[in-house]
Enzyme design. Structure first.
Site, PDB file in Angstrom:
ATOM      1  N   TYR A 125      61.447  67.077 100.910  1.00 28.57           N
ATOM      2  CA  TYR A 125      61.560  68.420 100.346  1.00 28.57           C
ATOM      3  C   TYR A 125      60.406  69.325 100.782  1.00 28.57           C
ATOM      4  O   TYR A 125      60.551  70.537 100.810  1.00 28.57           O
ATOM      5  CB  TYR A 125      61.560  68.356  98.808  1.00 28.57           C
ATOM      6  N   LYS A 175      63.314  52.562 101.212  1.00 26.82           N
ATOM      7  CA  LYS A 175      64.085  52.173 102.393  1.00 26.82           C
ATOM      8  C   LYS A 175      63.078  51.623 103.400  1.00 26.82           C
ATOM      9  O   LYS A 175      62.920  52.135 104.514  1.00 26.82           O
ATOM     10  CB  LYS A 175      64.859  53.403 102.917  1.00 26.82           C
ATOM     11  N   ASP A 217      70.009  51.940  99.172  1.00 21.17           N
ATOM     12  CA  ASP A 217      71.469  51.764  99.258  1.00 21.17           C
ATOM     13  C   ASP A 217      71.924  50.678  98.275  1.00 21.17           C
ATOM     14  O   ASP A 217      72.924  50.817  97.576  1.00 21.17           O
ATOM     15  CB  ASP A 217      71.916  51.446 100.704  1.00 21.17           C
ATOM     16  N   ASP A 257      66.567  62.277  93.534  1.00 18.35           N
ATOM     17  CA  ASP A 257      67.547  63.349  93.333  1.00 18.35           C
ATOM     18  C   ASP A 257      68.955  62.758  93.344  1.00 18.35           C
ATOM     19  O   ASP A 257      69.771  63.021  92.459  1.00 18.35           O
ATOM     20  CB  ASP A 257      67.381  64.389  94.446  1.00 18.35           C
ATOM     21  N   ASP A 262      71.735  61.815  89.878  1.00 15.11           N
ATOM     22  CA  ASP A 262      73.092  62.362  89.697  1.00 15.11           C
ATOM     23  C   ASP A 262      74.053  61.210  89.429  1.00 15.11           C
ATOM     24  O   ASP A 262      74.918  61.279  88.555  1.00 15.11           O
ATOM     25  CB  ASP A 262      73.568  63.109  90.961  1.00 15.11           C
TER      26      ASP A 262
HETATM   27  C1  IPM Z   1      67.565  68.733  90.902  1.00 15.20           C
HETATM   28  C2  IPM Z   1      68.279  69.715  91.780  1.00 15.20           C
HETATM   29  C3  IPM Z   1      67.270  70.372  92.717  1.00 15.20           C
HETATM   30  C4  IPM Z   1      66.644  69.269  93.553  1.00 15.20           C
HETATM   31  C5  IPM Z   1      67.869  71.473  93.619  1.00 15.20           C
HETATM   32  C6  IPM Z   1      68.497  72.583  92.822  1.00 15.20           C
HETATM   33  C7  IPM Z   1      66.854  72.027  94.578  1.00 15.20           C
HETATM   34  O1  IPM Z   1      69.308  69.091  92.467  1.00 15.20           O
HETATM   35  O2  IPM Z   1      66.648  69.150  90.159  1.00 15.20           O
HETATM   36  O3  IPM Z   1      67.910  67.550  90.928  1.00 15.20           O
HETATM   37  O4  IPM Z   1      67.211  68.857  94.559  1.00 15.20           O
HETATM   38  O5  IPM Z   1      65.569  68.831  93.182  1.00 15.20           O
HETATM   39 MG    MG Z   2      69.647  67.065  91.919  1.00 15.72          MG
END
Ligand code: IPM
Ligand code: MG
Length: 357
Positions: free
Chosen positions: A142, A190, A222, A246, A250
């Protein structure tokens, strides 16, 4: 106690979910006799529109002068659909994380008994899953430079960079959390491919003997993605670099039933920040359908982490659990045709619960 917070709604569904979390915060302060003072600030696409800068200096000052930041989400279709935009809303979030020194993002994944049937996983798999993902937040792909395009535009590059110091502080924090929990730490990397991952593994290997009570496990990312859906309850504390965290969170969030449920705390050098892990979902903005619970639970984390107010956090959690048990839920949790409640109605129910307590 004086509670001075910066409120940054951001874009998309951000203002709607933050409005509910703010009402809940007010109700809790009222109940426990705290003096709440808050100011709102701009970040993301709305800040670009107003000032040209996704994280204006004024917003940064506001955050620096506050005890905590309550943040919604950033992102807007105008930018998502325009890859050549020079300034992007997400840059505001990244600048905020970097300038506030928020190197650790704590994302707790917990299951709610009343939602077990709504998980995409079988109840016997998901039951009991309860882990904390500690995502490094100010390094890696990032932020690594160089990043960009070749002159002819046909090559693009990102750089993944970690310094020993960056890895040490997050790994140490992860061990401290593991000590407070079930004493198991999974280091996700990784290392079979990436040099940065090998540095992570080396550093974690050096810390491990200092925490003999903690069982340290190394896992490739993975494999971790697979294990998360196969055996989510095998994790306790997981620590990983920015991008892996990240992605895995999710995945972790839907295991519990909805992305709209996962809160987070970002902590580090300056003011801590509390935010849902989901994004700005611009398609839903203004429709009163977004789930406010992740943001409301982020407010609970704010009371606990920024102010050490655990009864306050516990009351919010109790109210959230009660709302789900009563099936007062937004559409994401009502796939079976039950009554659907709006963002504002779920928030109001929770405020009401707190007021009546
Ligand atoms: C998160 C989001 C952010 C990230 C985006 C919006 C830049 O997906 O906070 O997980 O990737 O960190
Ligand atoms: Mg995210």
């Amino acid at each position: 106690m004086d509670i001075k917070i910066a409120v940054l709604p951001g874009d998309g569904i951000g203002p709607e979910i933050i409005a509910q979390a703010l009402e809940v915060t007010k109700a809790v302060c009222n109940k426990f006799g705290h003096n709440l003072e808050y100011k709102t600030g701009l970040v993301g696409a709305c800040a670009i529109d107003a000032t040209g800068n996704p994280y204006p200096d004024e917003t940064h000052e506001l955050c620096m002068q506050s005890d905590a930041v309550l943040f919604g989400a950033v992102g807007d279709l105008r930018f998502d659909n325009n890859p050549s935009a020079k300034v992007r809303p997400e840059q505001g979030l990244l600048a905020m994380r970097k300038k506030l020194g928020l190197y650790a993002n704590l994302r707790p994944v917990t299951t709610f008994e009343s939602l077990i049937e709504k998980s995409p996983l079988r109840p016997d798999i998901v039951r009991g899953a309860d882990f904390m993902c500690i995502r490094e937040l100010t390094g890696g792909l990032y932020f690594g430079r160089p990043q960009g395009r070749s002159e002819d535009g046909n090559t693009a590059y990102d750089t993944c960079v970690y310094t020993r110091e960056e890895v040490e502080r997050i790994v140490k924090l992860a061990y401290e959390y593991a000590m407070k929990r079930r004493k198991k730490l999974t280091v996700v990397d990784k290392a079979n491919v990436l040099a940065t991952s090998r540095l992570w593994r080396e550093v974690a290997g050096e810390f491990a003997p200092q925490y003999p009570e903690v069982e340290t496990e190394f896992m490739f990312v993975d494999n971790a993605a697979m294990r998360l859906i196969q055996w989510p309850s095998s994790f306790d504390v997981m620590v990983t670099e920015n991008m892996f965290g990240d992605i895995l969170t999710d995945e972790g969030s839907v295991i519990t039933g909805s992305m709209g449920l996962l809160p987070s705390a970002s902590i580090g050098v300056h003011t801590s920040l509390f935010e849902p892990i989901h994004g700005s979902w611009p398609q839903a903005a203004g429709k009163n359908i977004a789930n406010p619970l992740a943001t409301i639970l982020s407010a609970a984390m704010m009371f606990e982490y920024a102010f050490g107010l655990f009864d306050e956090g516990a009351l919010i959690r109790e109210a959230v659990n009660a709302s789900m048990a009563e099936n007062i839920c937004t559409p994401d949790l009502q796939a079976d045709g039950s009554d659907k409640y709006g963002t504002a109605e779920v928030g109001a129910w929770i405020v009401d619960y707190i007021n009546k307590k």
